[in-house]
Write a protein that holds these residues in place. Structure first.
Motif, PDB file in Angstrom:
ATOM      1  N   THR B  72     -52.565 -36.223  -2.990  1.00 51.61           N
ATOM      2  CA  THR B  72     -51.183 -35.846  -2.710  1.00 51.61           C
ATOM      3  C   THR B  72     -51.064 -35.133  -1.374  1.00 51.61           C
ATOM      4  O   THR B  72     -49.967 -34.988  -0.842  1.00 51.61           O
ATOM      5  CB  THR B  72     -50.633 -34.954  -3.832  1.00 51.61           C
ATOM      6  N   HIS B  73     -52.201 -34.679  -0.859  1.00 47.78           N
ATOM      7  CA  HIS B  73     -52.162 -34.017   0.440  1.00 47.78           C
ATOM      8  C   HIS B  73     -53.511 -34.151   1.112  1.00 47.78           C
ATOM      9  O   HIS B  73     -54.546 -34.101   0.445  1.00 47.78           O
ATOM     10  CB  HIS B  73     -51.814 -32.532   0.281  1.00 47.78           C
ATOM     11  N   LEU B  74     -53.469 -34.333   2.418  1.00 48.82           N
ATOM     12  CA  LEU B  74     -54.705 -34.432   3.201  1.00 48.82           C
ATOM     13  C   LEU B  74     -54.431 -33.866   4.574  1.00 48.82           C
ATOM     14  O   LEU B  74     -53.477 -34.267   5.242  1.00 48.82           O
ATOM     15  CB  LEU B  74     -55.125 -35.906   3.317  1.00 48.82           C
ATOM     16  N   GLU B  75     -55.232 -32.912   4.981  1.00 49.93           N
ATOM     17  CA  GLU B  75     -55.060 -32.366   6.327  1.00 49.93           C
ATOM     18  C   GLU B  75     -56.413 -32.024   6.923  1.00 49.93           C
ATOM     19  O   GLU B  75     -57.370 -31.728   6.207  1.00 49.93           O
ATOM     20  CB  GLU B  75     -54.156 -31.128   6.321  1.00 49.93           C
ATOM     21  N   GLN B  76     -56.462 -32.060   8.239  1.00 55.86           N
ATOM     22  CA  GLN B  76     -57.728 -31.780   8.910  1.00 55.86           C
ATOM     23  C   GLN B  76     -58.045 -30.296   8.852  1.00 55.86           C
ATOM     24  O   GLN B  76     -57.155 -29.459   8.980  1.00 55.86           O
ATOM     25  CB  GLN B  76     -57.652 -32.226  10.368  1.00 55.86           C
ATOM     26  N   LEU B  77     -59.310 -30.004   8.657  1.00 56.53           N
ATOM     27  CA  LEU B  77     -59.739 -28.615   8.592  1.00 56.53           C
ATOM     28  C   LEU B  77     -60.355 -28.156   9.902  1.00 56.53           C
ATOM     29  O   LEU B  77     -59.823 -27.290  10.576  1.00 56.53           O
ATOM     30  CB  LEU B  77     -60.797 -28.455   7.500  1.00 56.53           C
ATOM     31  N   GLU B  78     -61.489 -28.713  10.238  1.00 52.32           N
ATOM     32  CA  GLU B  78     -62.221 -28.231  11.407  1.00 52.32           C
ATOM     33  C   GLU B  78     -63.319 -29.219  11.747  1.00 52.32           C
ATOM     34  O   GLU B  78     -63.646 -30.102  10.955  1.00 52.32           O
ATOM     35  CB  GLU B  78     -62.857 -26.875  11.109  1.00 52.32           C
ATOM     36  N   THR B  79     -63.873 -29.058  12.945  1.00 51.22           N
ATOM     37  CA  THR B  79     -64.980 -29.910  13.361  1.00 51.22           C
ATOM     38  C   THR B  79     -66.165 -29.034  13.707  1.00 51.22           C
ATOM     39  O   THR B  79     -66.011 -28.048  14.426  1.00 51.22           O
ATOM     40  CB  THR B  79     -64.567 -30.760  14.569  1.00 51.22           C
ATOM     41  N   ARG B  80     -67.302 -29.397  13.178  1.00 50.96           N
ATOM     42  CA  ARG B  80     -68.500 -28.626  13.470  1.00 50.96           C
ATOM     43  C   ARG B  80     -69.469 -29.471  14.272  1.00 50.96           C
ATOM     44  O   ARG B  80     -69.665 -30.648  13.964  1.00 50.96           O
ATOM     45  CB  ARG B  80     -69.169 -28.164  12.191  1.00 50.96           C
ATOM     46  N   GLY B  81     -70.069 -28.862  15.283  1.00 46.84           N
ATOM     47  CA  GLY B  81     -70.935 -29.640  16.145  1.00 46.84           C
ATOM     48  C   GLY B  81     -72.171 -28.898  16.573  1.00 46.84           C
ATOM     49  O   GLY B  81     -72.840 -29.294  17.523  1.00 46.84           O
ATOM     50  N   ASP B  82     -72.485 -27.829  15.873  1.00 44.00           N
ATOM     51  CA  ASP B  82     -73.704 -27.097  16.171  1.00 44.00           C
ATOM     52  C   ASP B  82     -74.893 -28.059  16.159  1.00 44.00           C
ATOM     53  O   ASP B  82     -75.092 -28.787  15.193  1.00 44.00           O
ATOM     54  CB  ASP B  82     -73.883 -26.014  15.094  1.00 44.00           C
ATOM     55  N   PRO B  83     -75.698 -28.073  17.234  1.00 41.65           N
ATOM     56  CA  PRO B  83     -76.826 -29.012  17.292  1.00 41.65           C
ATOM     57  C   PRO B  83     -77.806 -28.817  16.132  1.00 41.65           C
ATOM     58  O   PRO B  83     -78.527 -29.736  15.776  1.00 41.65           O
ATOM     59  CB  PRO B  83     -77.513 -28.672  18.617  1.00 41.65           C
ATOM     60  N   GLU B  84     -77.803 -27.617  15.538  1.00 44.75           N
ATOM     61  CA  GLU B  84     -78.762 -27.329  14.471  1.00 44.75           C
ATOM     62  C   GLU B  84     -78.225 -27.695  13.087  1.00 44.75           C
ATOM     63  O   GLU B  84     -78.932 -27.538  12.097  1.00 44.75           O
ATOM     64  CB  GLU B  84     -79.109 -25.829  14.453  1.00 44.75           C
ATOM     65  N   GLY B  98     -58.379 -32.076   1.021  1.00 50.05           N
ATOM     66  CA  GLY B  98     -57.600 -33.024   0.234  1.00 50.05           C
ATOM     67  C   GLY B  98     -57.290 -32.439  -1.125  1.00 50.05           C
ATOM     68  O   GLY B  98     -58.097 -31.699  -1.685  1.00 50.05           O
ATOM     69  N   LEU B  99     -56.108 -32.750  -1.644  1.00 53.10           N
ATOM     70  CA  LEU B  99     -55.710 -32.212  -2.947  1.00 53.10           C
ATOM     71  C   LEU B  99     -55.345 -33.337  -3.900  1.00 53.10           C
ATOM     72  O   LEU B  99     -54.719 -34.330  -3.510  1.00 53.10           O
ATOM     73  CB  LEU B  99     -54.524 -31.257  -2.776  1.00 53.10           C
ATOM     74  N   VAL B 100     -55.743 -33.154  -5.149  1.00 53.42           N
ATOM     75  CA  VAL B 100     -55.468 -34.114  -6.212  1.00 53.42           C
ATOM     76  C   VAL B 100     -54.658 -33.371  -7.278  1.00 53.42           C
ATOM     77  O   VAL B 100     -55.036 -32.265  -7.657  1.00 53.42           O
ATOM     78  CB  VAL B 100     -56.790 -34.634  -6.818  1.00 53.42           C
ATOM     79  N   PRO B 101     -53.573 -33.952  -7.760  1.00 55.00           N
ATOM     80  CA  PRO B 101     -52.757 -33.244  -8.752  1.00 55.00           C
ATOM     81  C   PRO B 101     -53.488 -33.071 -10.078  1.00 55.00           C
ATOM     82  O   PRO B 101     -54.362 -33.865 -10.435  1.00 55.00           O
ATOM     83  CB  PRO B 101     -51.521 -34.135  -8.917  1.00 55.00           C
ATOM     84  N   ALA B 102     -53.109 -32.033 -10.795  1.00 54.16           N
ATOM     85  CA  ALA B 102     -53.854 -31.620 -11.979  1.00 54.16           C
ATOM     86  C   ALA B 102     -53.813 -32.644 -13.108  1.00 54.16           C
ATOM     87  O   ALA B 102     -54.669 -32.624 -13.984  1.00 54.16           O
ATOM     88  CB  ALA B 102     -53.326 -30.277 -12.474  1.00 54.16           C
ATOM     89  N   ASP B 103     -52.824 -33.533 -13.105  1.00 57.25           N
ATOM     90  CA  ASP B 103     -52.701 -34.441 -14.250  1.00 57.25           C
ATOM     91  C   ASP B 103     -53.413 -35.776 -14.051  1.00 57.25           C
ATOM     92  O   ASP B 103     -53.298 -36.649 -14.898  1.00 57.25           O
ATOM     93  CB  ASP B 103     -51.229 -34.687 -14.563  1.00 57.25           C
ATOM     94  N   GLY B 148     -47.981 -26.294  -3.069  1.00 58.89           N
ATOM     95  CA  GLY B 148     -48.155 -26.380  -4.514  1.00 58.89           C
ATOM     96  C   GLY B 148     -47.839 -27.767  -5.066  1.00 58.89           C
ATOM     97  O   GLY B 148     -48.426 -28.179  -6.064  1.00 58.89           O
ATOM     98  N   PHE B 149     -46.938 -28.495  -4.410  1.00 60.72           N
ATOM     99  CA  PHE B 149     -46.579 -29.829  -4.895  1.00 60.72           C
ATOM    100  C   PHE B 149     -47.807 -30.726  -5.040  1.00 60.72           C
ATOM    101  O   PHE B 149     -47.830 -31.639  -5.862  1.00 60.72           O
ATOM    102  CB  PHE B 149     -45.563 -30.502  -3.964  1.00 60.72           C
ATOM    103  N   ALA B 150     -48.825 -30.445  -4.223  1.00 56.17           N
ATOM    104  CA  ALA B 150     -49.987 -31.319  -4.214  1.00 56.17           C
ATOM    105  C   ALA B 150     -50.982 -30.972  -5.315  1.00 56.17           C
ATOM    106  O   ALA B 150     -51.857 -31.763  -5.631  1.00 56.17           O
ATOM    107  CB  ALA B 150     -50.664 -31.250  -2.850  1.00 56.17           C
ATOM    108  N   LEU B 151     -50.840 -29.799  -5.877  1.00 61.81           N
ATOM    109  CA  LEU B 151     -51.719 -29.401  -6.981  1.00 61.81           C
ATOM    110  C   LEU B 151     -51.096 -29.730  -8.334  1.00 61.81           C
ATOM    111  O   LEU B 151     -51.809 -29.948  -9.309  1.00 61.81           O
ATOM    112  CB  LEU B 151     -52.004 -27.895  -6.924  1.00 61.81           C
ATOM    113  N   ARG B 213     -42.214 -33.789  -1.427  1.00 60.69           N
ATOM    114  CA  ARG B 213     -43.617 -34.087  -1.725  1.00 60.69           C
ATOM    115  C   ARG B 213     -44.405 -34.282  -0.439  1.00 60.69           C
ATOM    116  O   ARG B 213     -45.412 -34.986  -0.394  1.00 60.69           O
ATOM    117  CB  ARG B 213     -43.725 -35.283  -2.674  1.00 60.69           C
ATOM    118  N   GLU B 214     -43.919 -33.626   0.583  1.00 56.56           N
ATOM    119  CA  GLU B 214     -44.663 -33.543   1.837  1.00 56.56           C
ATOM    120  C   GLU B 214     -44.705 -32.093   2.259  1.00 56.56           C
ATOM    121  O   GLU B 214     -43.795 -31.324   1.939  1.00 56.56           O
ATOM    122  CB  GLU B 214     -43.961 -34.343   2.935  1.00 56.56           C
ATOM    123  N   LEU B 215     -45.725 -31.742   3.016  1.00 57.19           N
ATOM    124  CA  LEU B 215     -45.883 -30.347   3.400  1.00 57.19           C
ATOM    125  C   LEU B 215     -44.716 -29.868   4.245  1.00 57.19           C
ATOM    126  O   LEU B 215     -44.347 -30.483   5.238  1.00 57.19           O
ATOM    127  CB  LEU B 215     -47.191 -30.166   4.177  1.00 57.19           C
TER     128      LEU B 215
END
Lengths: 230, 230
Positions: B72-84, B98-103, B148-151, B213-215
């Motif tokens: 029901t919802h998907l958004e970008q969080l972050e990008t990690r690129g540490d060589p280690e 990403g969120l999936v509704p409870a039902d 909350g709509f996405a949960l 039903r959108e953010l």
DNA sequence: TCAAAAGTGTTCCATCTACACCCATGT
DNA sequence: ACATGGGTGTAGATGGAACACTTTTGA
């Protein structure tokens, strides 16, 4: 089940560098010397090095290429990877938001210039959208963090500070209330010093400083805060 | 002036998928079958395809690999690129929330399982840190958006909804106040229907739904809002 | 008639905005 | 003196938390 063949896309890092200059929020842009988008303005940045971290890379590029070393704040914004975003080769770009305090004047090279953030020149690639994302982030964080420390000099009067907020937020900020809000939140404190009034008179202004020079969330749970008693 | 040689790092996309299951915030993890981190749990995801966008890629991988289609919802969080961050080869990772509704109960394969988000099993790479970033993001957005709509399922009672909020926020949320807050903000509305009370009696609960039903940001400018009159 | 769960009314409190007023300084 | 800009006091508005009370149902 097998997806498309794995990509070996190039990766670049970009920075949205803001500074309040002459009461306006300004962004540092770079003039492109070759196609595509020759002559258009773009965000400073460049290719990620083979052994660098992302933060490390953007810091290096800013220091080397636009001579910006005294960032008071740097945080990651977003990564764009639309296959169409670069007309020739596939390039992913991770962007950063960087802030420079109002009292410094980094010596930037010939082909870079500060532009008004609300009204930028034509920009290449998707850089205008990235810049807007940076502005949104800055505006939001001014509301619930101490990020003002990164825009202001070490010491400042309240009317100066309200000028930085006004420039960044795009609307008036009353110095008198800003003072109380930031004092209550523990973001700023008086230095004890004050600035003599100018030639037109007026009461001397007290000097303030931010108590922390790292990002802190000072106003989390504006709503839906946890119960005060268990 | 020339930096290190440009990287041709691999790029992967990962997802922090949350769902409220049995009153607990749960995260969908994948058990790694081979080294490094063999046997550890990791976030679902995989290599970015050569012609895919980032959003497109994570959606494809979730559908193909863990059979999660009804986000029901998907958004970008972050990008990690540490060589280690990856012991063998250099790999950049862009993560999503990403969120999936409870039902719903997505039929996930053998080697994936839902785990309690506050208390996850040992996780490989830097995935535990990414998961925490996802939780922080979700918590923050519950405060100032309609996320909350996405949960929640399409229709719900207020006590059910407060259960989802409690699970995601990690603290009690009084249904009575939540109702008024979300009504005032225009996030939810009554459907007109109600649910018959259970075997233990009690007043039947009214059904609500989220109006969008959108953010949407419903509580921007908690502070430092623009002046009401010019 | 009682217990249980939902919903309402009301009070309290924190925190911000607006604005009148007071203070310190230069001319 | 008075203009100018800084600072304080205070009233009003907003919005959320807490909690007592009422409503509606099942047993």
């Amino acid at each position: 089940m097998a997806g498309p063949r794995a990509s070996v896309a190039a990766h670049e890092v970009l920075a949205v560098i803001f500074q309040v200059r002459q009461q306006r929020l300004s962004v540092l842009l770079w003039r492109r010397a070759r196609p595509p988008y020759e002559g258009a303005w773009v965000l400073p940045g460049g290719r990620l090095g083979a052994t660098e971290g992302l933060d490390e890379s953007i810091r290096r590029q800013l220091a080397q290429k636009v001579d910006v070393r005294d960032l008071t704040h740097l945080e990651q914004l977003e990564t764009r990877g639309d296959p169409e975003r670069h007309p020739a080769d596939r390039t992913l770009a991770t962007s950063y938001l960087g802030l420079v305090p109002a009292d410094t004047d980094p010596a930037t090279p010939e082909d870079t210039a500060w532009h008004p953030a609300p009204d930028p020149p034509p920009m290449g690639f998707d850089h205008a959208a990235i810049m807007r994302a940076g502005r949104r982030r800055l505006r939001a964080k001014l509301s619930y963090t101490n990020i003002g420390f990164a825009l202001a000099p070490r010491e400042f009067t309240m009317s100066e500070l309200s000028g930085y907020y006004r420039a960044a937020l795009g609307h008036d900020v009353a110095a008198t209330n800003l003072r109380r809000v930031l004092l209550r939140r523990g973001q700023i404190e008086e230095t004890g010093e004050s600035v003599p009034s100018g030639r037109s008179g007026g009461r001397p202004a007290a000097l303030f400083r931010f108590r922390a020079r790292e990002l802190e969330i000072t106003d989390a749970f504006a709503v839906l805060r946890p119960p005060s008693r268990e």
